[in-house]
Design an enzyme around this catalytic site. Structure first.
Site, PDB file in Angstrom:
ATOM      1  N   ASP A 102     -59.663 -11.408  -6.006  1.00  0.00           N
ATOM      2  CA  ASP A 102     -60.134 -12.775  -5.748  1.00  0.00           C
ATOM      3  C   ASP A 102     -59.038 -13.713  -6.215  1.00  0.00           C
ATOM      4  OD1 ASP A 102     -61.290 -15.305  -5.797  1.00  0.00           O
ATOM      5  OD2 ASP A 102     -63.288 -14.533  -6.255  1.00  0.00           O
ATOM      6  N   ARG A 110     -70.465 -15.904  -7.401  1.00  0.00           N
ATOM      7  CA  ARG A 110     -71.831 -15.672  -7.915  1.00  0.00           C
ATOM      8  C   ARG A 110     -72.316 -14.254  -7.611  1.00  0.00           C
ATOM      9  NH1 ARG A 110     -72.073 -21.231  -6.195  1.00  0.00           N
ATOM     10  NH2 ARG A 110     -71.929 -20.374  -4.119  1.00  0.00           N
ATOM     11  N   ILE A 111     -72.302 -13.862  -6.327  1.00  0.00           N
ATOM     12  CA  ILE A 111     -72.899 -12.578  -5.935  1.00  0.00           C
ATOM     13  C   ILE A 111     -72.003 -11.411  -6.358  1.00  0.00           C
ATOM     14  CG2 ILE A 111     -73.703 -11.176  -3.990  1.00  0.00           C
ATOM     15  CD1 ILE A 111     -74.368 -13.904  -2.580  1.00  0.00           C
ATOM     16  N   ASP A 153     -74.865  -6.052   6.482  1.00  0.00           N
ATOM     17  CA  ASP A 153     -76.067  -6.888   6.564  1.00  0.00           C
ATOM     18  C   ASP A 153     -75.830  -8.089   7.464  1.00  0.00           C
ATOM     19  OD1 ASP A 153     -78.754  -7.639   5.723  1.00  0.00           O
ATOM     20  OD2 ASP A 153     -77.834  -9.223   4.515  1.00  0.00           O
ATOM     21  N   HIS A 183     -79.548  -8.994   8.301  1.00  0.00           N
ATOM     22  CA  HIS A 183     -79.305 -10.181   7.454  1.00  0.00           C
ATOM     23  C   HIS A 183     -80.478 -10.398   6.477  1.00  0.00           C
ATOM     24  CE1 HIS A 183     -76.818 -14.113   7.327  1.00  0.00           C
ATOM     25  NE2 HIS A 183     -77.359 -13.894   6.151  1.00  0.00           N
ATOM     26  N   GLU A 234     -75.348 -12.996  15.554  1.00  0.00           N
ATOM     27  CA  GLU A 234     -76.705 -12.679  15.072  1.00  0.00           C
ATOM     28  C   GLU A 234     -77.716 -13.406  15.929  1.00  0.00           C
ATOM     29  OE1 GLU A 234     -77.031 -13.260  10.861  1.00  0.00           O
ATOM     30  OE2 GLU A 234     -75.250 -12.102  10.437  1.00  0.00           O
ATOM     31  N   GLY A 251     -80.136 -10.252   3.089  1.00  0.00           N
ATOM     32  CA  GLY A 251     -79.656 -10.538   1.736  1.00  0.00           C
ATOM     33  C   GLY A 251     -80.551 -11.489   0.959  1.00  0.00           C
ATOM     34  N   ALA A 252     -81.006 -12.556   1.602  1.00  0.00           N
ATOM     35  CA  ALA A 252     -81.808 -13.563   0.892  1.00  0.00           C
ATOM     36  C   ALA A 252     -83.293 -13.412   1.195  1.00  0.00           C
ATOM     37  CB  ALA A 252     -81.348 -14.962   1.296  1.00  0.00           C
TER      38      ALA A 252
HETATM   39  P1  NAD Z   1     -69.249 -17.897  -4.182  1.00  0.00           P
HETATM   40  O1  NAD Z   1     -68.650 -19.136  -3.609  1.00  0.00           O
HETATM   41  O2  NAD Z   1     -69.941 -17.976  -5.495  1.00  0.00           O
HETATM   42  O3  NAD Z   1     -68.121 -16.765  -4.311  1.00  0.00           O
HETATM   43  C1  NAD Z   1     -67.174 -16.523  -3.316  1.00  0.00           C
HETATM   44  C2  NAD Z   1     -65.924 -15.968  -3.989  1.00  0.00           C
HETATM   45  O4  NAD Z   1     -65.016 -15.586  -2.963  1.00  0.00           O
HETATM   46  C3  NAD Z   1     -65.220 -17.001  -4.883  1.00  0.00           C
HETATM   47  O5  NAD Z   1     -65.000 -16.475  -6.167  1.00  0.00           O
HETATM   48  C4  NAD Z   1     -63.899 -17.235  -4.147  1.00  0.00           C
HETATM   49  O6  NAD Z   1     -62.806 -17.499  -5.045  1.00  0.00           O
HETATM   50  C5  NAD Z   1     -63.705 -15.925  -3.418  1.00  0.00           C
HETATM   51  N1  NAD Z   1     -62.798 -16.022  -2.278  1.00  0.00           N
HETATM   52  C6  NAD Z   1     -62.632 -17.051  -1.416  1.00  0.00           C
HETATM   53  N2  NAD Z   1     -61.705 -16.727  -0.507  1.00  0.00           N
HETATM   54  C7  NAD Z   1     -61.271 -15.472  -0.815  1.00  0.00           C
HETATM   55  C8  NAD Z   1     -60.316 -14.613  -0.229  1.00  0.00           C
HETATM   56  N3  NAD Z   1     -59.598 -14.971   0.836  1.00  0.00           N
HETATM   57  N4  NAD Z   1     -60.154 -13.395  -0.787  1.00  0.00           N
HETATM   58  C9  NAD Z   1     -60.859 -13.015  -1.880  1.00  0.00           C
HETATM   59  N5  NAD Z   1     -61.764 -13.814  -2.487  1.00  0.00           N
HETATM   60  C10 NAD Z   1     -61.970 -15.019  -1.949  1.00  0.00           C
HETATM   61  O7  NAD Z   1     -70.213 -17.337  -3.054  1.00  0.00           O
HETATM   62  P2  NAD Z   1     -71.471 -16.356  -3.255  1.00  0.00           P
HETATM   63  O8  NAD Z   1     -72.683 -17.170  -3.515  1.00  0.00           O
HETATM   64  O9  NAD Z   1     -71.077 -15.264  -4.154  1.00  0.00           O
HETATM   65  O10 NAD Z   1     -71.630 -15.813  -1.744  1.00  0.00           O
HETATM   66  C11 NAD Z   1     -70.701 -14.872  -1.216  1.00  0.00           C
HETATM   67  C12 NAD Z   1     -70.961 -14.676   0.264  1.00  0.00           C
HETATM   68  O11 NAD Z   1     -72.259 -14.122   0.442  1.00  0.00           O
HETATM   69  C13 NAD Z   1     -70.931 -15.962   1.106  1.00  0.00           C
HETATM   70  O12 NAD Z   1     -70.280 -15.683   2.331  1.00  0.00           O
HETATM   71  C14 NAD Z   1     -72.392 -16.241   1.365  1.00  0.00           C
HETATM   72  O13 NAD Z   1     -72.585 -16.984   2.549  1.00  0.00           O
HETATM   73  C15 NAD Z   1     -72.912 -14.817   1.491  1.00  0.00           C
HETATM   74  N6  NAD Z   1     -74.367 -14.657   1.333  1.00  0.00           N
HETATM   75  C16 NAD Z   1     -74.978 -13.775   2.141  1.00  0.00           C
HETATM   76  C17 NAD Z   1     -76.352 -13.555   2.014  1.00  0.00           C
HETATM   77  C18 NAD Z   1     -77.049 -12.603   2.929  1.00  0.00           C
HETATM   78  O14 NAD Z   1     -78.187 -12.866   3.303  1.00  0.00           O
HETATM   79  N7  NAD Z   1     -76.466 -11.478   3.264  1.00  0.00           N
HETATM   80  C19 NAD Z   1     -77.094 -14.260   1.049  1.00  0.00           C
HETATM   81  C20 NAD Z   1     -76.416 -15.136   0.209  1.00  0.00           C
HETATM   82  C21 NAD Z   1     -75.033 -15.341   0.368  1.00  0.00           C
END
Ligand code: NAD
Length: 319
Positions: A171, A151-152, A256, A280, A261, A282-283
């Site tokens: 990925d 997603r992100i 971030d 932190h 933490e 991000g959200a």
């Molecule tokens: P998501 O599940 O939509 O995407 C994660 C992607 O990582 C998937 O496409 C998956 O195939 C890939 N992946 C898994 N293992 C992998 C590996 N070993 N090598 C390469 N790719 C791999 O998740 P998202 O919603 O995009 O979130 C991504 C990250 O951001 C998560 O860790 C989430 O917790 C974090 N996040 C952080 C904040 C913040 O406040 N900084 C906010 C939201 C999410």
């Protein structure tokens, strides 16, 4: 009889619009360690938490009517899902509600580190007018390497294409359909490390991703490249990153998220050169907090009114 919902951890009650009709009654108690919270919990059908409240099996013992737990956010490590499943309680999260917020922060971190914005701001506030030290680099024409294109990562890629960047992806779990959708070349990790000018990490925390970017990976990056991590602390080896920045084997980085933490006051990260740090965030937008509250509220509403369990993280373990 109304369905009762208890919200805690300062969940955005303005986002709980799915409970606005007369079938629901929402109570908000921010201190989940209080007697008032325990009393309320014993009478509610739905509980909504953020990350501060630990939903333990002991807590669930006192929640005799509870049918749904909503985590207003993505990570559910603060919820004992097996204990909830054993009691037939559905657990929901809100994976999409903060995607845009995290993607925008990531782009902000890229610009911050490429243009030295935080350091220039600190210098100016300290009374200086130093333009030479803070000459930066542009995003346009550079290659962004995404590690993780869910997603992100996908949203970050779209924004960087608009900056005129080339985007490449590592990925290994993308389906063929997703690969054709994202319109950026998918390649292996070494190629991303060796050819990208900016590397941005968007993977979940897992045994496979813990320490994914350590000294070996960092040594493959160009000495002009920048590393951004707004995913989870621990995906980047913090000690190895400090060393790479001190030795100048990469140009800069922005984080971030951290292994521990809040970040310790004596963490070597605080002293490392060319490193932008945010706590932190991000959200941490008004829109995202509204969005995640609404997303879990919709799922809890559907469960309580229609018995819809399909979106539950533990759907397979519910009767
Ligand atoms: P998501 O599940 O939509 O995407 C994660 C992607 O990582 C998937 O496409 C998956 O195939 C890939 N992946 C898994 N293992 C992998 C590996 N070993 N090598 C390469 N790719 C791999 O998740 P998202 O919603 O995009 O979130 C991504 C990250 O951001 C998560 O860790 C989430 O917790 C974090 N996040 C952080 C904040 C913040 O406040 N900084 C906010 C939201 C999410």
């Amino acid at each position: 009889m109304k369905h009762r919902i208890l919200a805690t951890d300062k969940v955005s009650t303005a986002g709980l619009t799915p409970f606005e009709d007369s079938q629901f009654e929402v109570t908000s108690i921010d201190d989940s360690s209080s007697a008032e919270f325990a009393e309320a919990l014993s009478q509610v059908d739905g509980l909504i938490v953020r990350s501060a409240t630990k939903v333990t099996s002991e807590m669930l013992e006192g929640a005799g009517q509870l049918k749904a737990i909503g985590r207003a956010g993505v990570g559910v490590d603060n919820v004992d899902i097996p204990a909830a499943s054993a009691k037939g309680i559905a657990v929901f999260n809100a994976p999409g509600g903060n995607t845009n917020a995290a993607a925008e922060l990531t782009v902000g971190l890229m610009l911050s580190t490429a243009r030295n914005i935080p350091a220039a701001n600190a210098s100016l506030l300290a009374g200086k007018w130093d333009r030479a030290t803070f000459r930066g680099v542009e995003l346009r024409g550079k290659t962004l390497g995404l590690i993780g294109a869910g997603r992100i990562g996908t949203e970050v890629g779209m924004r960087c294409l608009a900056f005129g960047m080339n985007v490449i992806v590592y990925d290994p779990y993308l389906t063929q359909t997703r690969i054709s959708e994202i319109q950026s070349p998918v390649t292996d990790l070494d190629n991303v490390l060796e050819s990208a000018d900016f590397i941005s990490i968007h993977v979940p925390m897992s045994d496979e991703t813990r320490g994914l970017i350590g000294s070996e990976a960092l040594s493959k990056m160009k000495d002009t490249a920048f590393l951004i991590n707004a995913s989870r602390g621990g995906v980047v080896d913090e000690g190895a990153l400090v060393q790479a920045l001190k030795e100048g084997t990469i140009a800069g980085a922005a984080l971030d998220v951290y292994v521990n933490e809040p970040l310790q006051s004596d963490s070597p990260l605080r002293e490392a050169p060319n490193l932008v740090l945010t706590p932190h965030l991000g959200a941490a937008t008004h829109e995202a907090q509204l969005g995640v509250a609404t997303e879990v509220a919709e799922k809890i509403r559907a469960l309580l009114l229609e018995g819809a369990k399909g979106a539950a993280l533990n759907a397979a373990d519910l009767d």
